[in-house]
Design a protein around this motif. Structure first.
Motif, PDB file in Angstrom:
ATOM      1  N   PHE A 173       0.837  -1.200   0.000  1.00 54.41           N
ATOM      2  CA  PHE A 173       0.000   0.000   0.000  1.00 54.41           C
ATOM      3  C   PHE A 173       0.875   1.256   0.000  1.00 54.41           C
ATOM      4  CE2 PHE A 173      -2.556  -3.376   1.688  1.00 54.41           C
ATOM      5  CZ  PHE A 173      -3.865  -3.107   1.335  1.00 54.41           C
ATOM      6  N   ILE A 174       1.922   1.237   0.824  1.00 57.19           N
ATOM      7  CA  ILE A 174       2.816   2.389   0.920  1.00 57.19           C
ATOM      8  C   ILE A 174       3.547   2.603  -0.405  1.00 57.19           C
ATOM      9  CG2 ILE A 174       4.706   3.449   2.202  1.00 57.19           C
ATOM     10  CD1 ILE A 174       2.114   2.942   3.823  1.00 57.19           C
ATOM     11  N   GLN A 175       4.048   1.515  -0.987  1.00 57.55           N
ATOM     12  CA  GLN A 175       4.748   1.616  -2.266  1.00 57.55           C
ATOM     13  C   GLN A 175       3.825   2.149  -3.360  1.00 57.55           C
ATOM     14  OE1 GLN A 175       7.676  -2.214  -1.321  1.00 57.55           O
ATOM     15  NE2 GLN A 175       6.228  -2.336  -3.012  1.00 57.55           N
ATOM     16  N   SER A 176       2.563   1.741  -3.325  1.00 53.87           N
ATOM     17  CA  SER A 176       1.605   2.209  -4.326  1.00 53.87           C
ATOM     18  C   SER A 176       1.363   3.711  -4.180  1.00 53.87           C
ATOM     19  CB  SER A 176       0.282   1.447  -4.175  1.00 53.87           C
ATOM     20  OG  SER A 176       0.469   0.067  -4.368  1.00 53.87           O
ATOM     21  N   LEU A 177       1.230   4.181  -2.948  1.00 55.98           N
ATOM     22  CA  LEU A 177       1.042   5.610  -2.712  1.00 55.98           C
ATOM     23  C   LEU A 177       2.270   6.411  -3.171  1.00 55.98           C
ATOM     24  CD1 LEU A 177      -0.575   5.363   0.835  1.00 55.98           C
ATOM     25  CD2 LEU A 177      -1.702   6.312  -1.191  1.00 55.98           C
ATOM     26  N   GLU A 178       3.441   5.910  -2.855  1.00 53.10           N
ATOM     27  CA  GLU A 178       4.669   6.604  -3.243  1.00 53.10           C
ATOM     28  C   GLU A 178       4.839   6.612  -4.757  1.00 53.10           C
ATOM     29  OE1 GLU A 178       7.522   4.390  -1.037  1.00 53.10           O
ATOM     30  OE2 GLU A 178       7.365   5.655   0.754  1.00 53.10           O
ATOM     31  N   TYR A 179       4.543   5.483  -5.400  1.00 49.99           N
ATOM     32  CA  TYR A 179       4.684   5.404  -6.847  1.00 49.99           C
ATOM     33  C   TYR A 179       3.764   6.397  -7.546  1.00 49.99           C
ATOM     34  CZ  TYR A 179       4.074   3.700 -11.603  1.00 49.99           C
ATOM     35  OH  TYR A 179       3.975   3.639 -12.963  1.00 49.99           O
ATOM     36  N   ALA A 180       2.513   6.477  -7.080  1.00 51.63           N
ATOM     37  CA  ALA A 180       1.542   7.361  -7.714  1.00 51.63           C
ATOM     38  C   ALA A 180       1.964   8.825  -7.624  1.00 51.63           C
ATOM     39  CB  ALA A 180       0.170   7.170  -7.085  1.00 51.63           C
ATOM     40  N   GLU A 181       2.614   9.197  -6.541  1.00 56.63           N
ATOM     41  CA  GLU A 181       3.062  10.579  -6.380  1.00 56.63           C
ATOM     42  C   GLU A 181       4.055  10.986  -7.462  1.00 56.63           C
ATOM     43  OE1 GLU A 181       2.423  13.152  -4.163  1.00 56.63           O
ATOM     44  OE2 GLU A 181       0.663  11.967  -3.609  1.00 56.63           O
ATOM     45  N   LYS A 182       4.781  10.021  -7.996  1.00 56.61           N
ATOM     46  CA  LYS A 182       5.877  10.330  -8.922  1.00 56.61           C
ATOM     47  C   LYS A 182       5.539  10.017 -10.374  1.00 56.61           C
ATOM     48  CE  LYS A 182       9.170   9.098  -5.276  1.00 56.61           C
ATOM     49  NZ  LYS A 182      10.214   8.130  -4.847  1.00 56.61           N
ATOM     50  N   HIS A 183       4.382   9.414 -10.638  1.00 51.14           N
ATOM     51  CA  HIS A 183       4.114   8.923 -11.992  1.00 51.14           C
ATOM     52  C   HIS A 183       2.730   9.336 -12.478  1.00 51.14           C
ATOM     53  CE1 HIS A 183       7.439   6.331 -10.643  1.00 51.14           C
ATOM     54  NE2 HIS A 183       7.751   6.261 -11.912  1.00 51.14           N
ATOM     55  N   ARG A 184       2.357  10.579 -12.244  1.00 53.91           N
ATOM     56  CA  ARG A 184       1.118  11.090 -12.797  1.00 53.91           C
ATOM     57  C   ARG A 184       1.205  11.090 -14.325  1.00 53.91           C
ATOM     58  NH1 ARG A 184      -1.232  10.458  -8.022  1.00 53.91           N
ATOM     59  NH2 ARG A 184      -0.914  12.117  -6.539  1.00 53.91           N
ATOM     60  N   PRO A 185       0.085  10.866 -15.045  1.00 54.69           N
ATOM     61  CA  PRO A 185      -1.277  10.838 -14.527  1.00 54.69           C
ATOM     62  C   PRO A 185      -1.751   9.488 -13.980  1.00 54.69           C
ATOM     63  CG  PRO A 185      -1.337  10.701 -16.898  1.00 54.69           C
ATOM     64  CD  PRO A 185       0.106  10.860 -16.519  1.00 54.69           C
ATOM     65  N   ASN A 186      -0.895   8.444 -13.951  1.00 52.97           N
ATOM     66  CA  ASN A 186      -1.271   7.259 -13.186  1.00 52.97           C
ATOM     67  C   ASN A 186      -1.534   7.681 -11.739  1.00 52.97           C
ATOM     68  OD1 ASN A 186      -0.908   5.019 -15.127  1.00 52.97           O
ATOM     69  ND2 ASN A 186       1.207   5.733 -15.154  1.00 52.97           N
ATOM     70  N   ASN A 187      -2.428   6.980 -11.083  1.00 51.40           N
ATOM     71  CA  ASN A 187      -2.748   7.358  -9.715  1.00 51.40           C
ATOM     72  C   ASN A 187      -3.127   6.132  -8.899  1.00 51.40           C
ATOM     73  OD1 ASN A 187      -3.008   9.077  -7.544  1.00 51.40           O
ATOM     74  ND2 ASN A 187      -4.835  10.127  -8.291  1.00 51.40           N
ATOM     75  N   TYR A 188      -3.112   6.303  -7.592  1.00 54.79           N
ATOM     76  CA  TYR A 188      -3.521   5.260  -6.656  1.00 54.79           C
ATOM     77  C   TYR A 188      -4.427   5.900  -5.626  1.00 54.79           C
ATOM     78  CZ  TYR A 188      -3.163   1.599  -3.057  1.00 54.79           C
ATOM     79  OH  TYR A 188      -3.437   0.626  -2.123  1.00 54.79           O
ATOM     80  N   ARG A 189      -5.616   5.338  -5.479  1.00 53.98           N
ATOM     81  CA  ARG A 189      -6.603   5.875  -4.549  1.00 53.98           C
ATOM     82  C   ARG A 189      -6.773   4.911  -3.374  1.00 53.98           C
ATOM     83  NH1 ARG A 189      -8.280  11.214  -5.655  1.00 53.98           N
ATOM     84  NH2 ARG A 189      -8.442  11.508  -7.911  1.00 53.98           N
ATOM     85  N   PHE A 190      -6.626   5.444  -2.173  1.00 52.14           N
ATOM     86  CA  PHE A 190      -6.802   4.677  -0.937  1.00 52.14           C
ATOM     87  C   PHE A 190      -7.912   5.385  -0.169  1.00 52.14           C
ATOM     88  CE2 PHE A 190      -4.075   2.253   2.418  1.00 52.14           C
ATOM     89  CZ  PHE A 190      -5.223   1.790   3.033  1.00 52.14           C
ATOM     90  N   LEU A 191      -9.118   4.860  -0.301  1.00 57.20           N
ATOM     91  CA  LEU A 191     -10.314   5.534   0.172  1.00 57.20           C
ATOM     92  C   LEU A 191     -10.859   4.848   1.421  1.00 57.20           C
ATOM     93  CD1 LEU A 191     -12.613   7.633  -0.493  1.00 57.20           C
ATOM     94  CD2 LEU A 191     -13.705   5.783  -1.789  1.00 57.20           C
ATOM     95  N   VAL A 192     -11.183   5.644   2.434  1.00 57.69           N
ATOM     96  CA  VAL A 192     -11.826   5.109   3.632  1.00 57.69           C
ATOM     97  C   VAL A 192     -13.064   5.940   3.955  1.00 57.69           C
ATOM     98  CG1 VAL A 192      -9.774   4.071   4.678  1.00 57.69           C
ATOM     99  CG2 VAL A 192     -10.287   6.477   5.121  1.00 57.69           C
ATOM    100  N   GLY A 193     -14.068   5.268   4.523  1.00 54.87           N
ATOM    101  CA  GLY A 193     -15.293   5.943   4.901  1.00 54.87           C
ATOM    102  C   GLY A 193     -15.588   5.747   6.377  1.00 54.87           C
TER     103      GLY A 193
END
Length: 231
Positions: free
Chosen positions: A38-58
């Motif tokens: 999860f952490i790697q996915s968040l970090e990767y998305a920050e550097k490789h726009r427009p690819n993105n990673y969404r971690f949504l909580v309700g």
């Protein structure tokens, strides 16, 4: 029922801890990825726009009741939902449907940011009923399938899909590929092939960091195109 939605970032320690608690409680070990993915996915998305990673909580009041993660695959303008789970105490109140709706909203924002009018499709993986062992697992699988069908996902029959190994055992996992087509045109097989290729590269290579030769082997087994993922 009013849900308060939050997006988690890799430095959001309190909500991360809440999310991981619900995650570990909700999924059996064999389908759980390690927290660092999860952490790697968040970090990767920050550097490789427009690819993105969404971690949504309700949250309902102060209680975490819903969690979903998804990748936006820019090359194919498609969202890939990886996890979706709701608190068992509130499942009958439309929370799963609302979580899907909210995630689709976020993924559509990603599509617009990437220069598209809207998102083309959403894809997800589900287990194959015949591979499950207990009656409880089978009943849960049937309920999930009904839920996705009710929410306009359809099982894609033309690919014998394999999830590449997410654990050290090196075992591929046969899964169903479900797709929600959001475009006016029917998705052709070559478009679905490109989506699967993007899933393997953006999710399983760039975020999970599975080795290239392992992904090539899994991809080759599906027989959806002649070329390997990586030369």
């Amino acid at each position: 029922m009013t849900i308060t939605w939050h997006e988690i970032t890799y430095d959001d320690a309190e909500r991360l801890n809440d999310a991981f608690t619900l995650y570990h409680q909700s999924f059996p070990m064999e389908v759980r990825e390690t927290e660092n993915i999860f952490i790697q996915s968040l970090e990767y998305a920050e550097k490789h726009r427009p690819n993105n990673y969404r971690f949504l909580v309700g949250y309902l009041d102060e209680e975490l009741v819903s969690l979903s993660t998804a990748h936006y695959l820019a090359d194919v303008n498609t969202g890939f939902i990886v996890y979706l789970v709701t608190n068992s105490m509130v499942r009958s109140r439309g929370l799963g449907r609302e979580t899907l709706r909210k995630m689709e909203e976020f993924l559509n924002q990603d599509a617009v940011t990437a220069g598209h009018k809207s998102l083309k499709a959403i894809v997800l993986e589900t287990e194959i009923l015949e591979t499950l062992h207990t009656e409880e697992e089978k009943e849960d699988s049937i309920k999930r399938t009904r839920f996705f069908l009710k929410n306009e996902f359809r099982k894609y029959e033309d690919v014998n899909y394999l999830q590449p190994p997410i654990h050290q055992d090196g075992v591929d996992v046969p899964l169903h590929l479900f797709i929600k087509n959001l475009s006016e045109q029917e998705l052709k097989k070559d478009e679905v092939t490109r989506i699967v290729r993007a899933m393997y590269i953006e999710k399983y290579y760039m975020s999970n960091r599975i080795e290239k030769h392992v992904l090539n082997r899994s991809y080759r087994k599906m027989n959806i195109e002649e070329n390997d993922l990586f030369e």
